[in-house]
Design an enzyme around this catalytic site. Structure first.
Site, PDB file in Angstrom:
ATOM      1  N   THR A  38       1.083  -1.308  -0.085  1.00 11.36           N
ATOM      2  CA  THR A  38      -0.256   0.060   0.327  1.00 11.36           C
ATOM      3  C   THR A  38       0.824   1.086  -0.076  1.00 11.36           C
ATOM      4  OG1 THR A  38      -0.054   0.701   2.095  1.00 11.36           O
ATOM      5  CG2 THR A  38      -1.410  -1.096   1.392  1.00 11.36           C
ATOM      6  N   ASP A  39      -0.264   2.871  -0.285  1.00 11.81           N
ATOM      7  CA  ASP A  39       1.218   3.287  -0.328  1.00 11.81           C
ATOM      8  C   ASP A  39       0.453   4.142   1.882  1.00 11.81           C
ATOM      9  OD1 ASP A  39       2.149   5.850   0.116  1.00 11.81           O
ATOM     10  OD2 ASP A  39       1.109   6.652  -2.121  1.00 11.81           O
ATOM     11  N   TYR A  40       1.375   4.795   1.863  1.00 14.17           N
ATOM     12  CA  TYR A  40       1.307   5.372   3.696  1.00 14.17           C
ATOM     13  C   TYR A  40      -0.097   5.080   3.668  1.00 14.17           C
ATOM     14  CZ  TYR A  40       3.664   6.767   7.776  1.00 14.17           C
ATOM     15  OH  TYR A  40       4.260   6.678   9.007  1.00 14.17           O
ATOM     16  N   ALA A  41      -0.148   3.928   4.668  1.00 13.25           N
ATOM     17  CA  ALA A  41      -1.112   4.105   5.342  1.00 13.25           C
ATOM     18  C   ALA A  41      -2.572   3.564   5.165  1.00 13.25           C
ATOM     19  CB  ALA A  41      -1.543   5.337   6.502  1.00 13.25           C
TER      20      ALA A  41
END
Length: 758
Positions: free
Chosen positions: A264-267
Site C-alpha cells: 500500500t501507499d502510506y497508511a
C-alpha cells in the site's frame, strides 16, 4: 536459498511470524541510537509481532542499516532479515532532474542510465527497494505530484517507466551479485487524475479511458519485470484502489500476470475507513487482503486484525501464505538470506556517492531536460562583446567567458542549494552547484548577484507561517527586504544583461502540493517587471515542479529557459547552456496553459461534435470566449540554438494490410549556423472509429543530430500495433479505416498524410 528450502521456511513459521512479514513500520519509529525498532502506540503492534515485522521505510545509510538489521535479527524468532525500502525517486546522494523534467528528454535510455547509477549509490547506502518509478499519467498542472510524473502522454510514459524499472533492476537477477534495487511502480492506478487537481481526491473515469490512457505505463513496468506495485490513495470506479479486488487481482495478477509484491501507499488500508467503505480497521484489513494487498504500510490494520479474521474463517491461511510467499521470494531474490546487509558498506559509500561519472550524468541530464521556451532575436547564447545573434550562434566557448557583457544575476534561485524538488529526500544538498557558484568558477565572467526578493510569501502558501514557527523557513525583516530590493535595482541599472533566476518554491509542489494559482509566487513577478524597465536584455531562468502560467513572463523576457528542478549539477548545466557550451535539448512533457481555467489540458484530446477552428467568430463551438483553446506552449515544444525545417511527411504505401507495416518519413534540415539535435515526433490520427478517437497521438520519437546546413531523412515504421485501441466492444485491436500521419517538432502539427488500414 533454493525454492524447496524457502517453502520449508514458510511452512515452519507461526501465525504471528507470518503476519509480521506483511507489516511495514516507518523509519521515524527508530530510537535515537538507531538500534531498536520502536512503535507508536496507535499502531497497536504487540511486542512479539514487532520482533518479526517484515520491512521498514526510509532507513538508509550503510552504518544505520547494518545496526538496525543486526539488532533486529538478534530479537527476531524467525530470523528472516528485514527488507529496507526507501523513497529514492530521482537520485540518491547524486540528485538528477525531477521526473517531469526527465520526461522532457524524450530519451528513455537516459532514464535507464540515471536509474542504474542511482541503484549503485542506493545499494552502497543499504536501500534494497525504491518506491519508483511513478507511472501516473498527469494532465492537470494543479496537482502537486506533477513533478514525479513523466508527463501527459501515455506512449512516452510507458517507455519511461520501462526504462526506469530496467535501470533500477540492472543486475538484480544475477545470483549473488548484490546489484540493482527492486523497483516498485506506483501508484496503481490513475492517481494522477484527481478531480480539481486536488491530491487524494476522487478519481472517476470510464474503464475505456482508464485502459487506453492510464494503465499502459503501469503495465509497461510489469512487463519490464518490476518486483513491486504500490496501490494508490484514490478510488477507481468508486472503490479505493487498496480495496479494489478487480484492479489488483483481475487486472494486475490475472490479465497481466504480475507475480510480485503489492504494497500500500502510506497508511492506505486505514484510509479505507475515511473513504467510507470500511467501518473499522478489521474491515479495512479484510478488504485489502481480499483485494490481494501483501504489505500494510504503517497502519497496524493487518497486525491487529488478520489473525482474528482467519480464525473467524473470513480469510484463509492460504491467503496469508500466498502473501508471505511473495515477500519471502523477493527477499530471497535480493540475496538477503545469504547477506542480510546486501552490500551496505561505508567504504563503498565513499567510493560511489557523488562520484565524477554520476555528476557528469547529472549535468548531461539537466541539459537534455531544460526547455528553451523563448529566445527573441537569438539573445542566447550569451557571449563576449556585442556580437550579432548569428555570430553568437556560431561561437563555442573554450572554457572562459571572454570579455562578456556585464551581467546582473538576480533572483531567489540564483544561489539556492535546496531547489531540488520535494522528493530528493536523501540527496546531498551541500554538493549542489548553484548558478552563482558556477558563474563564480568561470574565469573572466563579469557578473554581480543578489536575491532581490523572497521566493514565497504567506499569501502564496497557506502553511508558510507554520513552517516559520517550526524553524524550517524564515521571513526577511523589512530592512533586509528593502536592502535586497535596492541592491537588485542597482545591479540592474548597471548591467548589460540581467539573468533572473526565479520560479516556483520547492514547498509548493510534491505530495499535498496542489495549487489553484499557477503563477510565479512572491514578489518575483514584480522583480521581473522592474528589472525589465532597467535592462535591455533579460533572460529568465525558470525553476518549477509543474507547468506554470507564463503569459506575462513570455511578454517581458527576451529569453526563457525552463530548467525545472535540475538537480546536483543544475548550476553547471545552466551556465553552460547560457554561454553556448551546449544547447538546451528539452521538449515539453506537459502542455503549458494560458490559464488555470483550461485545466486539465492535453494535446491528444477528442475533437468534440463542435470542434473550434480558432478563427470563426461564433460562440456555439467548443471554445472559451476569453481565451484560446490552445496552450501557451504545446506538448513536445522546445527551441534550440540551431533552427530546423521539416519537409512534407511521405509514405511508402497508401494502404496497410493486417500485420504488415508501412514506412513514413520526412526530410529535416538544420537551417541554422550551429550544429544541434532535433527531436522528431511521429503523430497519427485515426480518422473514424467505433468510438471517438483523439485528434492525434504520439507514436514514436527520434532524436537526430544535424550539422549546420545538413538535411537528414527521418523515418519511422508504422505497425498495426500502433493503431490499436479499445473499441465499442472493449476489445483492444485496430479497426480498418482511414488514418493520417505527420512528423513534426511538437504536437501543434496537424497530421495530413493519409493511409488506409484494410
Amino acid at each position: 536459498m533454493k525454492e524447496e528450502k524457502l517453502r520449508e521456511l514458510l511452512n515452519s513459521l507461526s501465525m504471528t511470524e507470518k503476519i509480521g512479514q506483511l507489516i511495514q513500520v516507518p523509519g521515524n519509529m527508530l530510537n535515537a541510537e538507531g538500534q531498536e525498532l520502536g512503535v507508536r502506540d496507535e499502531l497497536g503492534i504487540g511486542e512479539e509481532l514487532l520482533k518479526n515485522v517484515g520491512s521498514t521505510l526510509n532507513v538508509v545509510g550503510a552504518d544505520q542499516v547494518r545496526r538496525v538489521q543486526e539488532e533486529y535479527l538478534k530479537r527476531s524468532s524467525a530470523k528472516i532479515p528485514l527488507l529496507f525500502m526507501a523513497d529514492i525517486i530521482y537520485g540518491f546522494r547524486t540528485v538528477y532532474p525531477i521526473p517531469l523534467a526527465l520526461g522532457c528528454s524524450f530519451e528513455p535510455e537516459l532514464l535507464h542510465r540515471l536509474c542504474a547509477a542511482t541503484a549503485q549509490e542506493s545499494v552502497a547506502g543499504g536501500a534494497q527497494v525504491t518506491f519508483s518509478p511513478m507511472g501516473d499519467l498527469v494532465r492537470d498542472a494543479r496537482w502537486g505530484r506533477c513533478l514525479e510524473s513523466n508527463g501527459e502522454d501515455p506512449y512516452m510514459n510507458a517507455e519511461y517507466v520501462k526504462a526506469c524499472v530496467e535501470g533500477f533492476q540492472e543486475g538484480l537477477s544475477e545470483e549473488g551479485a548484490g546489484k540493482g534495487i527492486a523497483s516498485c511502480v506506483k501508484h496503481f492506478a490513475a492517481y494522477g487524475a484527481p478531480e480539481g487537481g486536488r491530491d487524494y481526491n476522487t478519481v472517476d473515469m470510464s474503464e475505456r479511458r482508464l485502459r487506453q490512457d492510464y494503465l499502459p505505463s503501469y503495465r509497461a513496468g510489469v512487463e519490464a519485470g518490476c518486483e513491486m506495485i504500490m496501490t494508490s490513495f484514490n478510488t477507481v470506479d468508486g472503490i479505493p484502489s487498496t480495496g479494489n479486488r478487480w484492479l489488483m487481482r483481475d487486472v494486475l495478477r490475472k490479465e497481466w500476470g504480475f507475480e510480485g509484491v503489492v504494497i500500500t501507499d502510506y497508511a492506505a488500508i486505514a484510509e479505507l475507513i475515511a473513504h467510507g467503505v470500511a467501518k473499522d480497521k478489521k474491515e479495512a484489513a479484510y478488504l485489502a487482503m481480499e483485494a490481494g494487498v501483501d504489505i500494510d504500510m504503517c497502519t497496524g490494520c493487518y497486525a491487529g486484525s488478520l489473525e482474528e479474521l482467519i480464525k473467524e474463517g473470513r480469510l484463509s491461511e492460504e491467503q496469508l501464505d500466498e502473501a508471505v510467499w511473495r515477500i519471502l521470494r523477493l527477499k530471497n531474490k535480493l540475496g538477503l538470506f545469504e547477506d542480510p546487509f546486501r552490500g551496505a558498506d561505508a567504504a563503498a559509500e565513499q567510493e560511489v556517492f557523488l562520484k565524477k561519472e554520476f555528476r557528469a550524468l547529472a549535468k548531461e541530464a539537466a541539459v537534455k531536460c531544460s526547455v528553451l521556451l523563448e529566445n527573441k532575436e537569438n539573445l542566447l547564447p550569451l557571449s563576449s562583446g556585442t556580437q550579432t545573434g548569428a555570430e553568437k550562434s556560431a561561437e563555442c566557448m573554450d572554457g572562459t567567458a571572454g570579455k562578456a557583457d556585464k551581467i546582473a544575476l538576480i533572483g531567489p534561485f540564483a544561489d539556492r542549494k535546496d531547489a531540488l524538488g520535494m522528493w530528493a529526500i536523501h540527496g546531498d544538498r551541500s554538493a549542489v552547484v548553484t548558478i552563482r557558484q558556477a558563474f563564480s568558477e568561470t574565469p573572466g565572467l563579469d557578473f554581480a548577484w543578489t536575491e532581490g526578493c523572497e521566493a514565497l510569501l504567506p499569501e502564496d502558501y497557506a502553511d508558510l507561517p507554520a513552517l516559520v514557527e517550526r524553524g524550517e523557513r524564515s521571513y526577511w525583516s523589512g530592512e533586509k527586504r528593502e536592502k535586497e530590493w535596492n541592491r537588485a535595482m542597482a545591479l540592474a541599472d548597471g548591467a548589460d544583461v540581467a539573468v533572473l533566476a526565479i520560479g516556483e518554491d520547492t514547498v509548493q509542489g510534491g505530495e499535498g502540493g496542489s495549487r489553484t494559482k499557477l503563477t510565479i509566487p512572491g514578489d518575483q513577478m514584480k522583480l521581473l517587471r522592474e528589472v525589465r524597465k532597467r535592462v535591455s536584455k533579460v533572460v529568465v531562468v525558470l525553476f518549477a515542479g509543474r507547468p506554470l502560467v507564463l503569459d506575462e513572463v513570455k511578454e517581458l523576457a527576451d529569453a526563457v529557459l525552463l530548467v525545472w528542478y535540475p538537480g546536483t549539477e543544475g548550476g553547471t548545466a545552466i551556465r553552460d547552456m547560457l554561454f553556448g557550451r551546449c544547447e538546451p535539448q528539452g521538449r515539453l512533457s506537459m502542455s503549458l496553459p494560458r490559464s488555470v481555467g483550461q485545466l486539465p489540458l492535453y494535446y491528444n484530446s477528442f475533437s468534440t461534435g463542435r470542434p473550434y477552428d480558432g478563427k470563426t467568430p461564433n460562440r456555439f463551438f467548443s471554445r472559451y470566449t476569453d481565451c484560446p483553446n490552445t496552450p501557451l506552449y504545446p506538448y513536445g515544444y522546445g527551441l534550440s540554438y540551431h533552427s530546423a525545417s521539416y519537409g512534407q511527411t511521405q509514405l511508402d504505401s497508401r494502404t496497410m494490410k493486417g500485420q504488415e507495416s508501412i514506412t513514413v518519413w520526412a526530410d529535416v534540415t538544420n537551417t541554422g549556423s550551429r550544429d544541434g539535435v532535433e527531436t522528431a515526433q511521429l503523430y497519427l490520427q485515426d480518422v473514424t472509429g467505433s468510438v471517438v478517437r483523439p485528434v492525434k497521438e504520439l507514436k514514436a520519437v527520434k532524436k537526430v543530430f544535424l550539422k549546420a546546413g545538413e538535411t537528414k531523412r527521418v523515418s519511422f515504421v508504422i505497425t498495426e500495433e500502433m493503431l490499436r485501441f479499445y473499441g465499442k466492444d472493449m476489445q483492444y485491436r485496430a479497426e480498418p479505416g482511414l488514418f493520417r500521419a505527420g512528423i513534426f517538432p511538437d504536437s501543434s502539427g496537424k497530421p495530413e498524410t493519409e493511409f488506409e488500414l484494410i
